[in-house]
Design a protein around this motif. Structure first.
Motif, PDB file in Angstrom:
ATOM      1  N   PHE A 299       0.823  -1.218   0.000  1.00 58.10           N
ATOM      2  CA  PHE A 299       0.000   0.000   0.000  1.00 58.10           C
ATOM      3  C   PHE A 299       0.857   1.268   0.000  1.00 58.10           C
ATOM      4  O   PHE A 299       0.389   2.333   0.418  1.00 58.10           O
ATOM      5  N   SER A 300       2.069   1.168  -0.489  1.00 54.57           N
ATOM      6  CA  SER A 300       2.912   2.360  -0.605  1.00 54.57           C
ATOM      7  C   SER A 300       2.572   3.099  -1.894  1.00 54.57           C
ATOM      8  O   SER A 300       2.249   2.501  -2.922  1.00 54.57           O
ATOM      9  N   GLU A 301       2.670   4.418  -1.826  1.00 57.40           N
ATOM     10  CA  GLU A 301       2.456   5.242  -3.013  1.00 57.40           C
ATOM     11  C   GLU A 301       3.792   5.452  -3.728  1.00 57.40           C
ATOM     12  O   GLU A 301       4.771   5.891  -3.127  1.00 57.40           O
TER      13      GLU A 301
ATOM     14  N   ILE B  91      -0.377   2.993  -6.547  1.00 58.84           N
ATOM     15  CA  ILE B  91      -0.280   2.346  -5.247  1.00 58.84           C
ATOM     16  C   ILE B  91       0.226   0.920  -5.448  1.00 58.84           C
ATOM     17  O   ILE B  91      -0.340   0.148  -6.230  1.00 58.84           O
ATOM     18  N   ALA B  92       1.300   0.589  -4.758  1.00 57.57           N
ATOM     19  CA  ALA B  92       1.828  -0.779  -4.796  1.00 57.57           C
ATOM     20  C   ALA B  92       1.099  -1.594  -3.727  1.00 57.57           C
ATOM     21  O   ALA B  92       1.499  -1.603  -2.562  1.00 57.57           O
TER      22      ALA B  92
ATOM     23  N   GLY C  40       3.347  -4.118  -2.446  1.00 54.89           N
ATOM     24  CA  GLY C  40       4.698  -3.631  -2.226  1.00 54.89           C
ATOM     25  C   GLY C  40       5.590  -3.862  -3.436  1.00 54.89           C
ATOM     26  O   GLY C  40       5.131  -4.271  -4.508  1.00 54.89           O
ATOM     27  N   THR C  41       6.872  -3.595  -3.285  1.00 55.52           N
ATOM     28  CA  THR C  41       7.853  -3.796  -4.353  1.00 55.52           C
ATOM     29  C   THR C  41       8.965  -4.704  -3.848  1.00 55.52           C
ATOM     30  O   THR C  41       9.169  -4.854  -2.634  1.00 55.52           O
ATOM     31  N   ASP C  42       9.695  -5.308  -4.787  1.00 55.60           N
ATOM     32  CA  ASP C  42      10.749  -6.242  -4.406  1.00 55.60           C
ATOM     33  C   ASP C  42      12.088  -5.533  -4.289  1.00 55.60           C
ATOM     34  O   ASP C  42      12.153  -4.287  -4.286  1.00 55.60           O
ATOM     35  N   GLN C  43      13.168  -6.298  -4.260  1.00 54.23           N
ATOM     36  CA  GLN C  43      14.491  -5.747  -4.017  1.00 54.23           C
ATOM     37  C   GLN C  43      15.051  -4.944  -5.178  1.00 54.23           C
ATOM     38  O   GLN C  43      16.054  -4.226  -5.016  1.00 54.23           O
ATOM     39  N   VAL C  44      14.446  -5.018  -6.338  1.00 59.55           N
ATOM     40  CA  VAL C  44      14.895  -4.212  -7.487  1.00 59.55           C
ATOM     41  C   VAL C  44      13.822  -3.230  -7.936  1.00 59.55           C
ATOM     42  O   VAL C  44      13.925  -2.639  -8.999  1.00 59.55           O
TER      43      VAL C  44
ATOM     44  N   LEU D 222       2.477  -7.027  -7.075  1.00 55.27           N
ATOM     45  CA  LEU D 222       1.156  -7.392  -7.583  1.00 55.27           C
ATOM     46  C   LEU D 222       1.247  -7.806  -9.047  1.00 55.27           C
ATOM     47  O   LEU D 222       0.626  -8.790  -9.468  1.00 55.27           O
ATOM     48  N   GLY D 223       2.012  -7.058  -9.828  1.00 53.62           N
ATOM     49  CA  GLY D 223       2.204  -7.439 -11.219  1.00 53.62           C
ATOM     50  C   GLY D 223       2.898  -8.781 -11.346  1.00 53.62           C
ATOM     51  O   GLY D 223       2.559  -9.594 -12.222  1.00 53.62           O
ATOM     52  N   GLN D 224       3.872  -9.052 -10.480  1.00 51.54           N
ATOM     53  CA  GLN D 224       4.546 -10.342 -10.493  1.00 51.54           C
ATOM     54  C   GLN D 224       3.578 -11.473 -10.180  1.00 51.54           C
ATOM     55  O   GLN D 224       3.595 -12.532 -10.828  1.00 51.54           O
TER      56      GLN D 224
END
Length: 295
Positions: free
Chosen positions: A64-66, A72-73, A76-80, A85-87
């Motif tokens: 839920f980060s902007e 809005i993720a 969230g996002t990964d290490q890169v 969500l897309g993954q």
């Protein structure tokens, strides 16, 4: 004056209530599976996910980060810096494709061999069932790891490897059902009237296999998805750069203390699908198995 409407027996009411409960239990996991299929089909058109794109400025963002572009993720996002969500949505396509094609290949091959063994009997039955017993002596996931390590990671290879480990289940179910059907009176009557073997198999035996094979396929679907994720987690499933739930879970194992969502989100999605498919298969078995009685 007595009413003209006869009272409904208590046993009939309990039977109707039991059937409605079974329908509800089928409906909920069935809807969950449909949602996964729909998301896998239309999801990639709604998300912007590039498996090779990186953006280190937005890496390791929690759910839920902007992001900088205003989006809005949700996962969230990964290490890169890739959107989880897309993954997950892209990985759903891989997992569902592998599960469906694996069961189609294993189901056709196993059912054909099981019917052949049960209908012909003799040395054909002995050879096929001994081969099945030998394969069942090895855990399916270890056998899949062994074969996958030899043939290498790719979508086609993982489908063939998992189909090779699953045909035995379909073969044993088809053989047992064939043995139960081929000596029944209507089959003997068809044979007496001059029906050939192919006519008997097509019109008498195969229709009786639809329900048990469908139940087995439903149960095996969740196991196949777990097996594909396990092989991808070990680096033996999908090649690098291909979105997969197993690959996503593996990529976050080094960040469990600081970025738990990288492995947790794909894991939760995978678990929810496997549980839904398992419950669906269990309810289908309760409905189609004549040896089970509704309580």
């Amino acid at each position: 004056m007595k009413s003209a409407t006869a009272p409904v027996p208590a046993r009939a009411l309990s039977s109707i209530s039991a059937r409605s409960k079974i329908d509800l239990r089928l409906l909920v996991p069935g809807l969950i599976c449909v949602v996964y299929v729909v998301v896998a089909i239309i999801g990639p058109f709604l998300t912007r996910y590039d498996p090779v794109a990186t953006n280190t400025s937005q890496r390791l963002r929690p759910p839920f980060s902007e992001l900088r572009d205003g989006s809005i993720a949700l996962f969230g996002t990964d290490q890169v810096g890739r959107d989880l969500l897309g993954q997950v949505i892209a990985g759903a396509q891989i997992s569902l494709t592998v599960g469906f094609l694996t069961l189609v290949i294993a189901g056709i091959l196993g059912t054909a061999l099981g019917v052949l063994a049960g209908y012909r009997g003799g040395w054909v039955d002995t050879v096929l069932m001994r081969l099945a017993d030998i394969q069942l002596a090895f855990p399916s996931i270890l056998l899949a790891v062994l074969v996958a390590a030899v043939v290498g990671p790719s979508l086609l290879n993982i489908i063939l490897v998992l189909a090779f480990t699953r045909w035995v289940v379909f073969a044993r179910v088809a053989r047992a059902q064939t043995l139960a059907v081929k000596n029944r009176d209507f089959v003997s009557a068809s044979r007496t009237l001059g029906a050939g073997d192919w006519h008997i198999v097509r019109h008498c035996i195969l229709p009786a296999l639809v329900a048990p094979v469908l139940v087995v396929a439903t149960v095996q679907f969740g196991l196949v998805i777990v097996a594909e994720a396990s092989l991808s987690f070990l680096g033996l499933g999908m090649p690098a750069g291909t979105p997969s739930w197993g690959v996503s879970i593996a990529s976050g194992r080094n960040y469990l203390a600081t970025a738990w969502w990288i492995s947790t989100m794909p894991g939760l999605v995978l678990s929810a699908l496997v549980i839904a498919v398992g419950v669906l298969g269990d309810r289908l078995r309760d409905r189609f198995d004549p040896n089970l009685t509704t309580r």
